[in-house]
Design a protein around this motif. Structure first.
Motif, mmCIF file in Angstrom:
data_model
loop_
_atom_site.group_PDB
_atom_site.id
_atom_site.type_symbol
_atom_site.label_atom_id
_atom_site.label_comp_id
_atom_site.label_asym_id
_atom_site.label_seq_id
_atom_site.Cartn_x
_atom_site.Cartn_y
_atom_site.Cartn_z
ATOM 1 N N ASP A 144 0.776 -1.234 0.000
ATOM 2 C CA ASP A 144 0.000 0.000 0.000
ATOM 3 C C ASP A 144 0.812 1.291 0.000
ATOM 4 O O ASP A 144 0.448 2.265 -0.649
ATOM 5 C CB ASP A 144 -0.992 0.011 1.176
ATOM 6 C CG ASP A 144 -0.344 -0.287 2.519
ATOM 7 O OD1 ASP A 144 0.884 -0.125 2.658
ATOM 8 O OD2 ASP A 144 -1.080 -0.709 3.440
ATOM 9 N N ASN B 222 -4.922 -2.812 6.398
ATOM 10 C CA ASN B 222 -5.442 -3.899 5.567
ATOM 11 C C ASN B 222 -4.355 -4.555 4.721
ATOM 12 O O ASN B 222 -4.595 -5.591 4.102
ATOM 13 C CB ASN B 222 -6.568 -3.394 4.660
ATOM 14 C CG ASN B 222 -7.898 -3.359 5.376
ATOM 15 O OD1 ASN B 222 -8.125 -4.107 6.322
ATOM 16 N ND2 ASN B 222 -8.786 -2.476 4.943
ATOM 17 N N ASN C 249 -3.069 -3.933 1.834
ATOM 18 C CA ASN C 249 -3.541 -4.193 0.470
ATOM 19 C C ASN C 249 -2.378 -4.366 -0.499
ATOM 20 O O ASN C 249 -1.308 -3.792 -0.318
ATOM 21 C CB ASN C 249 -4.425 -3.038 -0.011
ATOM 22 C CG ASN C 249 -5.752 -2.999 0.706
ATOM 23 O OD1 ASN C 249 -6.450 -4.003 0.791
ATOM 24 N ND2 ASN C 249 -6.118 -1.839 1.249
ATOM 25 N N GLU D 255 -14.081 0.907 -2.454
ATOM 26 C CA GLU D 255 -13.631 0.686 -1.076
ATOM 27 C C GLU D 255 -12.106 0.654 -0.969
ATOM 28 O O GLU D 255 -11.531 1.193 -0.027
ATOM 29 C CB GLU D 255 -14.220 -0.615 -0.529
ATOM 30 C CG GLU D 255 -15.716 -0.605 -0.312
ATOM 31 C CD GLU D 255 -16.517 -0.823 -1.595
ATOM 32 O OE1 GLU D 255 -17.757 -0.656 -1.559
ATOM 33 O OE2 GLU D 255 -15.896 -1.135 -2.644
ATOM 34 N N ASP E 270 -9.675 3.181 1.044
ATOM 35 C CA ASP E 270 -8.709 2.669 2.017
ATOM 36 C C ASP E 270 -7.308 3.200 1.705
ATOM 37 O O ASP E 270 -6.554 3.599 2.598
ATOM 38 C CB ASP E 270 -8.712 1.142 1.996
ATOM 39 C CG ASP E 270 -8.108 0.536 3.255
ATOM 40 O OD1 ASP E 270 -7.941 1.268 4.252
ATOM 41 O OD2 ASP E 270 -7.791 -0.664 3.244
ATOM 42 N N ARG F 166 -6.798 6.696 2.832
ATOM 43 C CA ARG F 166 -6.480 6.797 4.265
ATOM 44 C C ARG F 166 -4.983 6.595 4.514
ATOM 45 O O ARG F 166 -4.404 7.236 5.392
ATOM 46 C CB ARG F 166 -7.306 5.781 5.057
ATOM 47 C CG ARG F 166 -8.770 6.163 5.211
ATOM 48 C CD ARG F 166 -9.518 5.234 6.158
ATOM 49 N NE ARG F 166 -9.833 3.955 5.552
ATOM 50 C CZ ARG F 166 -10.932 3.706 4.850
ATOM 51 N NH1 ARG F 166 -11.825 4.670 4.658
ATOM 52 N NH2 ARG F 166 -11.154 2.515 4.333
#
Length: 327
Positions: A97, A219, A221, A292, A296, A299
């Motif tokens: 991320d 998360n 990602n 979504e 995310d 953020r």
């Protein structure tokens, strides 16, 4: 009886056409697709890029794009990979991320094209088994090792936020995974934020204590990014890459033993390590960015800007590829 012969001839032609169509439907997707793939497709990946590692080991992209030269380039972490992508040394890459946020803030020319589902269990902050650190609050005043601009960087930011510790109250030690593990083992740092498979390998070999994983914090990602020329000139290639990556993930899920062996053969990691990190990896098909995951990722960007860790704020959606449109 000419009318009957005409009828029979027409029926035979119809059946022949139907049979031909049925035969075509059994061909592999790459044989059906009329794709103008680039003559050179350079793919950046890491040991954590399970789907890409499977495709590499199976030679899948070479089969899918027989008229392209596919080159595989391994990197120790995402920041180095996205630097290569931004300067035109790669067409396609997979990373965590944080690296795209730092790249976008620095004005790098690249696009988010796709993502996998979240993997919060696949990263953690580790301490030695006999460490006095027991809670996140105990990180205050400590040395924490991690790769700057990586997903572990964001996990550390979120862990400190949760504990109410300011960034200035810790000493970040910027180290790539291999160097960070060496520092961790010799006790030069108090904690280490890291992702799989380095996380799993350390669990197997060193038996550390996990101060926290990403649940409730990050998360973790995984994103796929592409160069501007690939997105603008070869959008069907990007979609074909998603097809192959999703097929590779299905193979991992249905052939766990064989997939683990392929990853182990490539990476040099022990099977125990590979099975551990694949086991906590969810089903991970690849698809274009969805609302979504964009929110995310925003953020993540906002958290880094809030801590003055990137020079300017960024809007993630500005560099998200929208299939069906030019970039």
């Amino acid at each position: 009886m000419p009318n009957q012969r005409t009828f029979l001839d027409a029926r035979r032609r119809m059946l022949g056409t139907t049979a031909a169509l049925l035969g075509l439907s059994t061909l592999p997707r790459w044989a059906l697709a009329n794709e103008a793939a680039p003559p050179l497709l350079r793919v950046g990946f890491q040991k954590s890029s399970v789907n890409l590692v499977i495709l590499k080991q199976q030679g899948a992209l070479e089969k899918r794009f027989p008229n392209s030269k596919v080159q595989w380039v391994e990197f120790p972490a995402g920041p180095q990979m996205l630097e290569a992508l931004a300067v035109g040394s790669l067409e396609f890459a997979m990373t965590g991320d944080s690296p795209p946020v730092f790249a976008q803030s620095a004005g790098k020319d690249l696009y988010y094209v796709g993502a996998e589902p979240p993997k919060p269990l696949s990263s953690g902050i580790l301490v030695k088994a006999d460490s006095p650190l027991r809670t996140l609050a105990d990180l205050k005043g400590r040395k924490i090792a991690f790769q700057k601009g990586s997903s572990a960087h964001y996990l550390t930011v979120r862990a400190l936020e949760k504990a109410g510790i300011s960034w200035s109250d810790v000493t970040p030690i910027w180290l790539a995974p291999a160097e960070a593990r060496a520092a961790f083992e010799r006790g030069s740092v108090d904690a280490w934020a890291i992702w799989d498979p380095f996380y799993a390998a350390t669990e197997v070999d060193v038996k550390p204590r996990v101060l926290t994983n990403g649940v409730g914090l990050s998360n973790n990602n995984s994103f796929y990014l592409a160069s501007k020329p690939l997105v603008e000139q070869h959008p069907q290639t990007v979609k074909a890459l998603f097809d192959e990556l999703t097929r590779a993930d299905a193979y991992v899920q249905s052939h766990r033993k064989e997939a683990a062996q392929l990853v182990a053969d490539f990476s040099g990691l022990g099977l125990a390590t590979v099975h551990r990190f694949i086991a906590r990896r969810p089903v991970s098909p690849v698809k274009p960015m969805w609302p979504e995951v964009i929110a995310d990722q925003q953020r993540v960007a906002d958290a880094f800007f809030k801590q003055n860790l990137i020079p300017k704020s960024v809007k993630v959606a500005d560099i998200v590829w929208k299939p069906g449109r030019t970039a």
